[in-house]
Design an enzyme around this catalytic site. Sequence first.
Site, PDB file in Angstrom:
ATOM      1  N   GLY A 623       0.787  -1.223   0.000  1.00  0.00           N
ATOM      2  CA  GLY A 623       0.000   0.000   0.000  1.00  0.00           C
ATOM      3  C   GLY A 623       0.819   1.273   0.000  1.00  0.00           C
ATOM      4  N   SER A 625       2.495   2.657  -2.253  1.00  0.00           N
ATOM      5  CA  SER A 625       2.324   3.476  -3.461  1.00  0.00           C
ATOM      6  C   SER A 625       1.160   4.439  -3.293  1.00  0.00           C
ATOM      7  CB  SER A 625       2.107   2.585  -4.688  1.00  0.00           C
ATOM      8  OG  SER A 625       3.255   1.820  -4.960  1.00  0.00           O
ATOM      9  N   ASP A 626       0.079   3.980  -2.676  1.00  0.00           N
ATOM     10  CA  ASP A 626      -1.040   4.866  -2.357  1.00  0.00           C
ATOM     11  C   ASP A 626      -0.589   5.993  -1.431  1.00  0.00           C
ATOM     12  OD1 ASP A 626      -3.500   4.535  -3.567  1.00  0.00           O
ATOM     13  OD2 ASP A 626      -4.085   2.869  -2.312  1.00  0.00           O
ATOM     14  N   LEU A 627       0.150   5.624  -0.394  1.00  0.00           N
ATOM     15  CA  LEU A 627       0.529   6.621   0.603  1.00  0.00           C
ATOM     16  C   LEU A 627       1.581   7.577   0.059  1.00  0.00           C
ATOM     17  CD1 LEU A 627       0.450   4.544   3.895  1.00  0.00           C
ATOM     18  CD2 LEU A 627      -1.391   5.616   2.621  1.00  0.00           C
ATOM     19  N   GLY A 630      -0.401  10.013  -1.792  1.00  0.00           N
ATOM     20  CA  GLY A 630      -1.042  10.901  -0.842  1.00  0.00           C
ATOM     21  C   GLY A 630      -0.087  11.940  -0.279  1.00  0.00           C
TER      22      GLY A 630
END
Length: 856
Positions: A623, A625-627, A630
């Site tokens: 995860g 890559s999402d953060l 963000g």
Amino acid sequence: MLRLGSTLTVFPSHSGLDPESTVSYPAVAGVPTACYNAAWGTHHNRWQSPVIMSTKALAGIRVLEYADLVSGPYCSKLLADLGAEVIKIEEPAIGDPSRRRGPFLHDQSELSLTFLYLNTNKKGITLNLKSAEDRETLAKLIQTADLLIHDKSARTAKELGLDFEALRKLNPRLVVTAVTPFGQSGPYAEYKAYPLNTAHCSLFGYLMPYGSPFPEREPLKYGSLIGEFSCGLSASVGTLAAIYDQKQTGLGQFVDLSKQEAMLDLARVWASHYANTGMITTRTDRINGTSVLVPCKDGHVVLSAHEDHHWKGLLHIMGNPKWAQDKAFDSLIERSKRFYTEILPRICEWAKDQAKDDFYHNGQEANCPVASVMSAKDIAESGQYNARGFFVEIDHPSGSKIKYPGASSIFSETPFKIERSAPSLGEHNKSIGSMIRNSKKLDASCDPIETGKRLRPLEGIRVADFTWAWAGPHAVGLLARLGAEVIKVESRTRIDHSRVLSLTTGDIYSGIDNSPVFSDLNVNKIGITLNLGHPKGAQLAREIARISDVAVQNMRPGVIDRLGLGYEVLHKINPRLVMLSISALGMTGPAKKYIGYAPSFGALGGSSYITGYPDHEPLLSLGESDLLAGTTGAFAIIAALIHRQKTGEGQHIDLSCSEAISVLLGNVLMDYTMNGRVQFRQGNEDECMAPHNGYRCKGEDKWISIAIGTEEEWQAFCQIIGHPEWILDQRFANAQARRQNHLELDKMVAGWTVKQNAYEAMEMLQKAGVAAIPIWNGKELYEDSHLRERDFFIEVPHPGLGKHTVIAPPWKLSRTPARVTRHGPLLGEHNQYVFGELLGLSNSEIENLAAEKAIY
């Protein structure tokens, strides 16, 4: 009440509009006039500055950078590319070590592509801070600067005269950011660590490769220097928050960025898992029915068929095979149970004859989140990236045209610009010297004004949060930790993924209000329920945007516009609004409507391809890559807010999650654009250092990372472990020889470490000046004395979860600290406050809108 189809005219008094001008937009039946009037008066009475157009968000900010290699220089590069004046300070004759780190332009040793990428738009000078004369020069520069970024420990900074207390006497408004492996305080504050060590002590090392079939093999770091770039990105968020506050108050402060904590922030979904569940997540774990790596005839794709319509799209491109007609597969729960044993093998059998790009594009056209695992070559030749102008070319004094990766996001009014190549060593000594002689201290208008009211840097900023899942909530969550009031807009018509999917809710999930990961990603926010598909719900959303400073959304491109909440609409209502749109591949380009999840962004952005064992498949991204996307979004928002402070001008920011990953691979991409070379997976190997790996220690799945960077360290290492004869061994006579024989050397080092306790080995080697840090699991990190002393784990009372442990913000700001103040909101928890107090609706009006399922 206003009649549907009528036009409401308001007379705004906030800046950016003539006080006698008006704004008109469609009204919605059932939304009271009082709501509109309250919206104007509640939040915007302080907006009085005129709109002044500018093309550079950070123009007028002077930055001094005294940092080497990646993290500190990348932090200041982000500022320079948005218009800040950055003066890079290097040691005479030696310069930044990244000048000597590959890859090199056309393989010429004097032009490092890593250095060229990290130092665009900067001016360069040389100073020897052991010299009294040069320290005086630095002092004069400090008096004219807004910001100093360095990478020195507290002890070294004090020796060089860079400790914050000394600097604030020279310039009370100075912001100082220190980017170090373990921060400025705590038991490990003076420990030596190379990028390998900080990557491996931040949980990702222990967890990678996730779902590994090789538990006996060493844990992995991310490929190339992704971890170090990520730390620089994180530092930029805390730094800009302090600058934003400085522009409000005239006061400086100290920003302490621990690389370990910055990377743990990207592992936050797992970092608090042990604290909340008592379970230790390992590399061999895997989650049924989520994203998987699928081999094709010419590479790999990442498949993320989470939802029913994704599954149907996948079956469609596979020709609706007979085996899939089993009714049990109609259930997401049953598919998850049987995914690895029955479904994935059949998908792989079909995919082995498919080209990866065919699988990717056909899957996306069928509304199934498939992502090609892209190399540097794939990215450089991507129609999507090139349609968005991702790569930029500028002239270099050597006569070469250098092709760089460009912006991490697209600003509508103040775009990133690479206008000048990295400086040669000491290139601006003369011009900066002349500037110092003729400069004055900052003018009196910048003298400190202590208000006594600003507890956190973004106090007074309101954010309308139309995001879900991970990337968007994390971006806005960072702003919430920095003090912004965030209104999270949700709807019962489509519950946020992180409230309901097992991937994020974990084993203690007991309902939509009790997802620990949802609460973690949304701490400090207030939450409402609003049906954006209902005309009255959309109108209320516009009212929320009208009283906000920032709006953030991560819907599929086109959806927000169809809801009547696109930037053009909101800009007319609120010209000062900063709006961030987050999507898989951006709001423009031929693939703009493609969808994806965090593993998709790692695949498309290039991190998956270069991460992994050299003899095995690419890494399936977690995860992070999402953060990372963000965090990129939070940086962009604060930069736009700083621009708005000066000009009164709002703008739109278009963030591609995949591009947000690619910019962290600048050196890798430039190796292809300039040398035609496609970098491959190298495990934990380094181009210069050996030993440089994770080594097994005594105990079950216990490891330590060891990196040797100098001859002095090598000799000390050999002496302390009882093998002085290695110093004389010609196989290891120098760094190049050790690198050539690193496989044999790794076996010899492992022969010593396997008999050692990891903690005891760390203490022994650190005392000898050798960078050695254990590769900690979640339990060890939770119990670690250093993180405990730095108050990294925080207990937040939660109505359903009890004491919920979350992690601290990744930066420590000395005067306006970021804080966690409350749990993530329960569904609709703050409807009364937002609709009643902020928008001025009566209780009966709220009840009527709820009955109509507009508030729902």
